[in-house]
Design a protein around this motif. Structure first.
Motif, PDB file in Angstrom:
ATOM      1  N   PRO A  47       0.826  -1.211   0.000  1.00 15.58           N
ATOM      2  CA  PRO A  47       0.000   0.000   0.000  1.00 15.58           C
ATOM      3  C   PRO A  47       0.857   1.256   0.000  1.00 15.58           C
ATOM      4  O   PRO A  47       1.706   1.432   0.876  1.00 15.58           O
ATOM      5  N   LEU A  48       0.625   2.139  -0.980  1.00 16.58           N
ATOM      6  CA  LEU A  48       1.462   3.329  -1.122  1.00 16.58           C
ATOM      7  C   LEU A  48       0.658   4.620  -1.237  1.00 16.58           C
ATOM      8  O   LEU A  48       1.251   5.695  -1.378  1.00 16.58           O
ATOM      9  N   GLY A  49      -0.659   4.553  -1.176  1.00 16.95           N
ATOM     10  CA  GLY A  49      -1.447   5.770  -1.289  1.00 16.95           C
ATOM     11  C   GLY A  49      -2.931   5.480  -1.243  1.00 16.95           C
ATOM     12  O   GLY A  49      -3.354   4.328  -1.105  1.00 16.95           O
ATOM     13  N   LEU A  50      -3.701   6.553  -1.350  1.00 17.16           N
ATOM     14  CA  LEU A  50      -5.162   6.468  -1.308  1.00 17.16           C
ATOM     15  C   LEU A  50      -5.775   7.303  -2.420  1.00 17.16           C
ATOM     16  O   LEU A  50      -5.182   8.283  -2.882  1.00 17.16           O
ATOM     17  N   ALA A  51      -6.973   6.914  -2.827  1.00 22.27           N
ATOM     18  CA  ALA A  51      -7.796   7.717  -3.729  1.00 22.27           C
ATOM     19  C   ALA A  51      -9.239   7.301  -3.505  1.00 22.27           C
ATOM     20  O   ALA A  51      -9.506   6.262  -2.896  1.00 22.27           O
ATOM     21  N   SER A  52     -10.165   8.089  -4.009  1.00 16.79           N
ATOM     22  CA  SER A  52     -11.571   7.757  -3.792  1.00 16.79           C
ATOM     23  C   SER A  52     -12.442   8.336  -4.891  1.00 16.79           C
ATOM     24  O   SER A  52     -12.054   9.269  -5.598  1.00 16.79           O
ATOM     25  N   TYR A  53     -13.618   7.747  -5.015  1.00 15.14           N
ATOM     26  CA  TYR A  53     -14.718   8.380  -5.730  1.00 15.14           C
ATOM     27  C   TYR A  53     -15.580   9.096  -4.697  1.00 15.14           C
ATOM     28  O   TYR A  53     -15.971   8.514  -3.677  1.00 15.14           O
ATOM     29  N   GLN A  54     -15.898  10.374  -4.973  1.00 16.89           N
ATOM     30  CA  GLN A  54     -16.739  11.168  -4.087  1.00 16.89           C
ATOM     31  C   GLN A  54     -17.799  11.895  -4.916  1.00 16.89           C
ATOM     32  O   GLN A  54     -17.803  11.827  -6.144  1.00 16.89           O
ATOM     33  N   ARG A  55     -18.688  12.575  -4.217  1.00 17.64           N
ATOM     34  CA  ARG A  55     -19.766  13.324  -4.882  1.00 17.64           C
ATOM     35  C   ARG A  55     -20.373  12.487  -6.018  1.00 17.64           C
ATOM     36  O   ARG A  55     -20.461  12.917  -7.161  1.00 17.64           O
ATOM     37  N   ILE A  56     -20.797  11.296  -5.656  1.00 18.64           N
ATOM     38  CA  ILE A  56     -21.291  10.318  -6.628  1.00 18.64           C
ATOM     39  C   ILE A  56     -22.764  10.599  -6.907  1.00 18.64           C
ATOM     40  O   ILE A  56     -23.626  10.432  -6.039  1.00 18.64           O
ATOM     41  N   LYS A  57     -23.070  11.048  -8.129  1.00 23.48           N
ATOM     42  CA  LYS A  57     -24.432  11.407  -8.502  1.00 23.48           C
ATOM     43  C   LYS A  57     -24.796  10.703  -9.813  1.00 23.48           C
ATOM     44  O   LYS A  57     -24.786  11.298 -10.894  1.00 23.48           O
ATOM     45  N   PRO A  58     -25.127   9.411  -9.723  1.00 24.74           N
ATOM     46  CA  PRO A  58     -25.423   8.665 -10.949  1.00 24.74           C
ATOM     47  C   PRO A  58     -26.639   9.184 -11.699  1.00 24.74           C
ATOM     48  O   PRO A  58     -26.729   9.031 -12.922  1.00 24.74           O
ATOM     49  N   GLU A  59     -27.561   9.844 -10.996  1.00 23.84           N
ATOM     50  CA  GLU A  59     -28.772  10.335 -11.653  1.00 23.84           C
ATOM     51  C   GLU A  59     -28.492  11.446 -12.661  1.00 23.84           C
ATOM     52  O   GLU A  59     -29.273  11.657 -13.599  1.00 23.84           O
ATOM     53  N   VAL A  60     -27.362  12.147 -12.497  1.00 22.78           N
ATOM     54  CA  VAL A  60     -26.982  13.175 -13.461  1.00 22.78           C
ATOM     55  C   VAL A  60     -25.633  12.880 -14.107  1.00 22.78           C
ATOM     56  O   VAL A  60     -25.135  13.664 -14.918  1.00 22.78           O
ATOM     57  N   GLY A  61     -25.027  11.764 -13.733  1.00 26.72           N
ATOM     58  CA  GLY A  61     -23.785  11.353 -14.373  1.00 26.72           C
ATOM     59  C   GLY A  61     -22.556  12.116 -13.955  1.00 26.72           C
ATOM     60  O   GLY A  61     -21.648  12.322 -14.761  1.00 26.72           O
ATOM     61  N   VAL A  62     -22.477  12.513 -12.679  1.00 21.49           N
ATOM     62  CA  VAL A  62     -21.340  13.289 -12.171  1.00 21.49           C
ATOM     63  C   VAL A  62     -20.665  12.516 -11.044  1.00 21.49           C
ATOM     64  O   VAL A  62     -21.340  11.987 -10.147  1.00 21.49           O
ATOM     65  N   ILE A  63     -19.347  12.463 -11.084  1.00 26.63           N
ATOM     66  CA  ILE A  63     -18.575  11.793 -10.048  1.00 26.63           C
ATOM     67  C   ILE A  63     -17.248  12.522  -9.893  1.00 26.63           C
ATOM     68  O   ILE A  63     -16.733  13.111 -10.844  1.00 26.63           O
TER      69      ILE A  63
END
Length: 239
Positions: free
Chosen positions: A98-114
């Motif tokens: 393990p050398l780092g982190l990342a994420s998906y946030q502000r997940i809004k599938p109804e408008v297609g924004v991530i």
């Protein structure tokens, strides 16, 4: 007198995006996998805290630094359960440390924004092919597998390295939200960047050309930069 119709956005023939799953994304140089708090805490703590790690990693993040690996493990355990974000550990191949982190946030599938966010690379991952491939895998998954229309990157407007990284990865600067947040008792103006779906094919081609083995010499030095590869692909798409 005829009143002209007001301008409207394009009508979409579009299917709602899917939420990202806690599933691994494997590349040639990096494994982007779901966080495992018990397995990851000590390594990630050592990378980001004295005596051997770099505490500056936490300067612009909303959390950290932590008092102990156990305290960091508590945060990582939270990421395993949180419902409005999906966190990943970045493990360089082949050893999968393990050398780092990342994420998906502000997940809004109804408008297609991530959003791809809460990104940090430990020193052994910084400025490596694996780090670039990690961003590529997350972007490709968002657009090609999950069907998002827009991938966002946000950072503190004072965080020059993050802003340079966003531009290198093909994100377009969209502006600064002033007085957007209060982080660790300080004002944060937030710089917004994004890639939208019609831009992604050229950016994807740039990443894939950059990642090819023939783009690197025998010492692992790139022959052409990612920015050059993306620019070539954009030119080809419009030429």
């Amino acid at each position: 007198m005829t009143v002209p119709d007001p301008p409207l956005g394009a009508r979409l023939d579009w299917t709602r995006a899917r939420r990202p799953a806690r599933e691994p994304l494997r590349g040639s140089h990096v494994l982007v996998r779901p966080v495992n708090a018990g397995a990851d805490a000590h390594s990630l703590y050592a990378l980001s805290h004295p005596p051997e790690g770099d505490p500056a990693i936490w300067t612009y993040l909303p959390d950290g630094p932590y008092e102990s690996p156990e305290q960091l493990r508590g945060m990582l355990a939270w990421t395993e359960e949180v419902q409005d974000a999906v966190y990943f550990t970045l493990a360089k191949l082949p050893d999968e440390r393990p050398l780092g982190l990342a994420s998906y946030q502000r997940i809004k599938p109804e408008v297609g924004v991530i959003e791809v966010g809460h990104i940090w690379f430990g020193a052994p991952l910084q400025r490596t092919t694996a780090a670039t491939e990690a961003i590529y895998l997350l972007a490709r998954n968002a657009f090609d597998e999950l069907g998002y229309r827009r991938l966002e990157w946000k950072c503190n407007a004072l965080n020059a390295p993050s802003r340079r990284a966003a531009e290198r990865f093909g994100f377009s600067f969209e502006g600064v939200f002033r007085n957007h947040m209060v982080i660790k008792g300080r004002n944060r103006d937030t710089a917004w960047y994004a890639i939208v779906d019609h831009e992604w094919p050229a950016i994807r081609a740039g990443f894939e050309t950059w990642l090819r083995p023939e783009n690197f010499n025998g010492d692992g030095v790139q022959r052409r930069s990612l920015g050059e590869r993306i620019a070539d692909a954009r030119l080809g798409a419009t030429g």
